[in-house]
Scaffold this motif. Structure first.
Motif, mmCIF file in Angstrom:
data_model
loop_
_atom_site.group_PDB
_atom_site.id
_atom_site.type_symbol
_atom_site.label_atom_id
_atom_site.label_comp_id
_atom_site.label_asym_id
_atom_site.label_seq_id
_atom_site.Cartn_x
_atom_site.Cartn_y
_atom_site.Cartn_z
ATOM 1 N N UNK A 165 -0.595 18.785 29.885
ATOM 2 C CA UNK A 165 -1.198 18.074 30.996
ATOM 3 C C UNK A 165 -0.161 17.526 31.945
ATOM 4 N N UNK A 166 -0.622 16.915 33.040
ATOM 5 C CA UNK A 166 0.275 16.379 34.064
ATOM 6 C C UNK A 166 1.129 15.222 33.552
ATOM 7 N N UNK A 167 0.687 14.591 32.453
ATOM 8 C CA UNK A 167 1.428 13.475 31.876
ATOM 9 C C UNK A 167 2.470 13.916 30.873
ATOM 10 N N UNK A 179 10.401 20.466 46.866
ATOM 11 C CA UNK A 179 9.983 21.794 47.295
ATOM 12 C C UNK A 179 9.016 21.652 48.457
ATOM 13 N N UNK A 180 8.585 22.760 48.981
ATOM 14 C CA UNK A 180 7.526 22.770 49.983
ATOM 15 C C UNK A 180 6.232 23.197 49.294
ATOM 16 N N UNK A 181 5.075 22.792 49.810
ATOM 17 C CA UNK A 181 3.807 23.095 49.144
ATOM 18 C C UNK A 181 3.579 24.575 48.867
ATOM 19 N N UNK A 187 -7.671 18.920 40.596
ATOM 20 C CA UNK A 187 -7.861 18.513 41.976
ATOM 21 C C UNK A 187 -6.742 18.926 42.902
ATOM 22 N N UNK A 188 -5.822 19.754 42.425
ATOM 23 C CA UNK A 188 -4.716 20.221 43.262
ATOM 24 C C UNK A 188 -3.574 19.240 43.402
ATOM 25 N N UNK A 189 -3.625 18.134 42.650
ATOM 26 C CA UNK A 189 -2.562 17.137 42.748
ATOM 27 C C UNK A 189 -1.284 17.655 42.091
ATOM 28 N N UNK A 190 -0.151 17.442 42.773
ATOM 29 C CA UNK A 190 1.127 17.938 42.265
ATOM 30 C C UNK A 190 1.626 17.079 41.113
ATOM 31 N N UNK A 191 2.173 17.738 40.100
ATOM 32 C CA UNK A 191 2.758 17.052 38.952
ATOM 33 C C UNK A 191 4.117 17.673 38.644
ATOM 34 N N UNK A 192 4.951 16.926 37.931
ATOM 35 C CA UNK A 192 6.258 17.433 37.517
ATOM 36 C C UNK A 192 6.572 16.920 36.121
ATOM 37 N N UNK A 216 -0.688 28.252 35.532
ATOM 38 C CA UNK A 216 -1.589 27.100 35.557
ATOM 39 C C UNK A 216 -3.021 27.587 35.353
ATOM 40 N N UNK A 217 -3.710 26.911 34.456
ATOM 41 C CA UNK A 217 -5.094 27.271 34.156
ATOM 42 C C UNK A 217 -5.928 26.006 34.035
#
Length: 367
Positions: free
Chosen positions: A74-76, A11-13, A37-42, A59-60
């Motif tokens: 979480x991101x993991x 995707x785009x940011x 911290x704004x880091x992208x996760x999937x 997202x909270x």
């Protein structure tokens, strides 16, 4: 069908600026969001509670919250909380390796342990202040390889894009195809011809006359898993063509990031990077609009082609010399797929051997 141990544009940011994004890539349902911290996760787009799509949530505080019952992840991929419930023991969702670079979010749909940022192709134009970029996204209902075929053989421009970038001289110019490792390159050069409408507009955009003969070039680069970058341009005739001084030409790189969705659909991130008048936003918008119209013409043709192929699966397609770029690109893809299958088979065999070795032998019985 498609390599999975590779980087694809997801995707785009701006698509994940304020909410999660659900997207299917290489058959995998994923949800993209910004964590701490704004880091992208999937992670997998599946809530372990009741199976709802997590992409319908929000997202909270860097956590992905399910929009059905409030489960937090979480991101993991691990469930961390849910109102008034004990959920720490929930099995983790699969998470995917992600990189945000060059103005795109990239994902590795395969084995996360093999995700190497060093395997992401370097895009110099995306980091250089003397280049400008404008593009968009289309969802196209056809096999991603049909789009690669389309881009590696630009003969179709004469017919599909007759009112924008097509001209009869494309048919008449010889095509050269070569393979350099995993890269396939097709090239076509035309000399002392009239510029088609799109390129007349580009010449004017670079303060050049649009009514003089030009030399034109098309150099298509296929890079696995499914990216096609095309060097295109025109220069005033007799000034050196492809190698002409920048003041005599309008040249660009057509950017085509093709991300498979299913076996018969893909996400097409298209755009154009140019190295003339990079600060002219009005010119960027004009080129983007013109290019978007060109690619919309491709979409109709490709989707109808896919429908025909599904209707007549037994019919054999004919290959000509102009198809060499697409044929060679498919060979690269097939080789990569074969390598992935071989690695998977070897891993499965190793696991089976280990399991057998770990199984206690049955006690001997008296005869």
């Amino acid at each position: 069908m498609y390599p999975k141990n590779a980087w694809y544009v997801a995707c785009t940011p701006d698509e994940i600026a304020d909410k999660p994004l659900g997207r299917q890539i290489c058959g995998e349902k994923m949800v993209f969001f910004r964590g701490p911290g704004g880091k992208v996760a999937a992670v997998e787009d599946f809530c372990p509670h009741r199976g709802a799509p997590l992409s319908l949530g929000f997202v909270q505080e860097g956590r992905l919250v399910c929009g059905y019952h409030g489960l937090e992840m979480g991101c993991d991929g691990k469930t961390v909380a849910m109102p008034c419930q004990r959920v720490r023991g929930f099995p983790a969702n699969r998470s995917f390796a992600v990189i945000e670079r060059y103005g795109f979010v990239w994902v590795w749909p395969g084995d996360r342990e093999q995700a190497d940022p060093g395997k992401l192709h370097h895009l110099e134009w995306a980091e250089h202040p003397e280049w400008a970029y404008g593009g968009g996204l289309y969802h196209i209902a056809c096999d991603y390889r049909l789009m690669i075929d389309n881009l590696m053989d630009l003969t179709h421009e004469t017919y599909v894009h007759a009112t924008s970038i097509g001209q009869k001289e494309i048919d008449e110019a010889p095509v050269n195809t070569k393979v350099e490792g995993d890269e396939v390159v097709t090239s076509r050069f035309m000399e002392n011809i009239g510029a088609p409408p799109f390129w007349r507009m580009a010449l004017r955009g670079n303060d050049l006359p649009d009514d003089q003969p030009v030399d034109r070039w098309q150099i298509c680069h296929f890079l696995p898993p499914s990216h096609v970058l095309i060097e295109v341009g025109v220069a005033l005739a007799g000034k050196g063509g492809y190698h002409a001084d920048p003041k005599f030409k309008a040249s660009s790189i057509v950017v085509d990031f093709i991300t498979p969705e299913t076996e018969t659909s893909h996400w097409y991130f298209w755009g154009m990077a140019r190295n003339f008048k990079p600060q002219d936003q009005e010119l960027t918008a004009s080129i983007r609009q013109g290019q978007g119209n060109v690619f919309s013409e491709d979409r109709e043709m490709l989707e109808r082609q896919q429908a025909n192929l599904l209707r007549w699966p037994e019919r054999k397609l004919l290959m000509l010399n102009i198809d060499a770029g697409g044929v060679q690109s498919r060979r690269v893809i097939e080789r990569i797929l074969a390598e992935e299958r071989g690695v998977a088979a070897a891993s499965a065999a190793t696991a089976a051997t280990a399991a057998t070795a770990a199984t206690p032998a049955a006690p001997a019985t008296a005869a």
